[in-house]
Design a protein around this motif. Sequence first.
Motif, short mmCIF file in Angstrom:
data_model
loop_
_atom_site.label_atom_id
_atom_site.label_comp_id
_atom_site.label_asym_id
_atom_site.label_seq_id
_atom_site.Cartn_x
_atom_site.Cartn_y
_atom_site.Cartn_z
N ARG A 83 0.82 -1.22 0.00
CA ARG A 83 0.00 0.00 0.00
C ARG A 83 0.86 1.27 0.00
NH1 ARG A 83 -4.54 -2.27 -1.23
NH2 ARG A 83 -5.46 -3.73 0.21
N ASP A 88 3.17 -0.30 -8.39
CA ASP A 88 2.92 0.62 -9.50
C ASP A 88 4.24 1.02 -10.16
OD1 ASP A 88 1.52 2.29 -11.22
OD2 ASP A 88 1.37 3.92 -9.78
N ASP A 120 -7.88 -6.36 -8.90
CA ASP A 120 -8.26 -4.94 -8.78
C ASP A 120 -7.05 -4.02 -8.99
OD1 ASP A 120 -10.87 -5.69 -8.28
OD2 ASP A 120 -10.74 -5.40 -6.11
N MET A 121 -5.91 -4.42 -8.45
CA MET A 121 -4.70 -3.61 -8.62
C MET A 121 -4.31 -3.55 -10.10
SD MET A 121 -0.85 -4.22 -7.09
CE MET A 121 -0.55 -5.64 -8.13
N TYR A 122 -4.33 -4.70 -10.78
CA TYR A 122 -3.96 -4.71 -12.20
C TYR A 122 -4.94 -3.88 -13.03
CZ TYR A 122 -0.81 -8.50 -10.84
OH TYR A 122 0.16 -9.25 -10.23
N ARG A 123 -6.21 -3.94 -12.70
CA ARG A 123 -7.20 -3.11 -13.41
C ARG A 123 -6.87 -1.63 -13.21
NH1 ARG A 123 -11.41 -6.18 -15.42
NH2 ARG A 123 -11.94 -8.08 -14.28
N LYS A 124 -6.49 -1.27 -11.99
CA LYS A 124 -6.11 0.12 -11.70
C LYS A 124 -4.91 0.54 -12.56
CE LYS A 124 -3.61 1.57 -8.23
NZ LYS A 124 -2.97 1.64 -6.97
N PHE A 125 -4.04 -0.41 -12.86
CA PHE A 125 -2.86 -0.13 -13.68
C PHE A 125 -3.17 -0.14 -15.18
CE2 PHE A 125 0.10 -2.23 -10.29
CZ PHE A 125 -0.07 -1.14 -9.46
N GLY A 126 -4.42 -0.41 -15.55
CA GLY A 126 -4.82 -0.39 -16.96
C GLY A 126 -4.90 -1.73 -17.64
N SER A 128 -6.66 -5.45 -18.50
CA SER A 128 -7.99 -6.02 -18.62
C SER A 128 -7.85 -7.51 -18.90
CB SER A 128 -8.79 -5.34 -19.74
OG SER A 128 -8.13 -5.51 -20.98
N LYS A 150 -2.27 -5.40 -21.08
CA LYS A 150 -2.29 -3.95 -21.25
C LYS A 150 -1.60 -3.63 -22.56
CE LYS A 150 -0.88 0.36 -19.00
NZ LYS A 150 -0.23 0.91 -17.77
#
Length: 179
Positions: A83, A88, A120-126, A128, A150
């Motif tokens: 966290r 990232d 969820d973390m990977y989705r936040k990084f763009g 799918s 990505k």
Amino acid sequence: MSLLRRFKATDLFEFNNINLDPLTETYNISFYLQYLARWPDLFSVQVSPHNRLMGYVMGKTEGTGKNWHGHVTAITVAPEYRRLGLADGMMNLLEEVSEKGYNGWFVDLYVRVSNSVAIDMYRKFGYSVYRTVRNYYAGQSNEDAYDMRKALPRDTKLETIRENGEKVFVNPEDLDSWR
């Protein structure tokens, strides 16, 4: 302030605090050394000001044609350093090297479908979901994996990603020929 640097062979003796996470895949030493020798620019470690390993990312390049891409083999951060945005930064570096150093079309990774925090973390990084791989993780109980992708800037038409990949199922033996 922490430092993101290339992984060194001697880091193998100091990263147990990172690999103790049950969701982190642990490999034999020769596997890590193979990656280090072949793709040293895609294998990085985050180090604390006190020289303690905080996390690492390990990747490679593979594929042909429009399937030429960077692959995240492992990314993990020790529990006491989560966290803080370390993942990232490590993912950004791997994506940048995949794009600028290898001219890749996309970056991909595999993640357990039950690992909602990572998804969820990977989705936040763009990233799918491109497809679901049945029984990708073998062990006491088999588990499916999401192949998440990505697109990189080279893929101007976004041909290497798709919507609703959760509904596209393949078996491990049906994965692309470079696997």
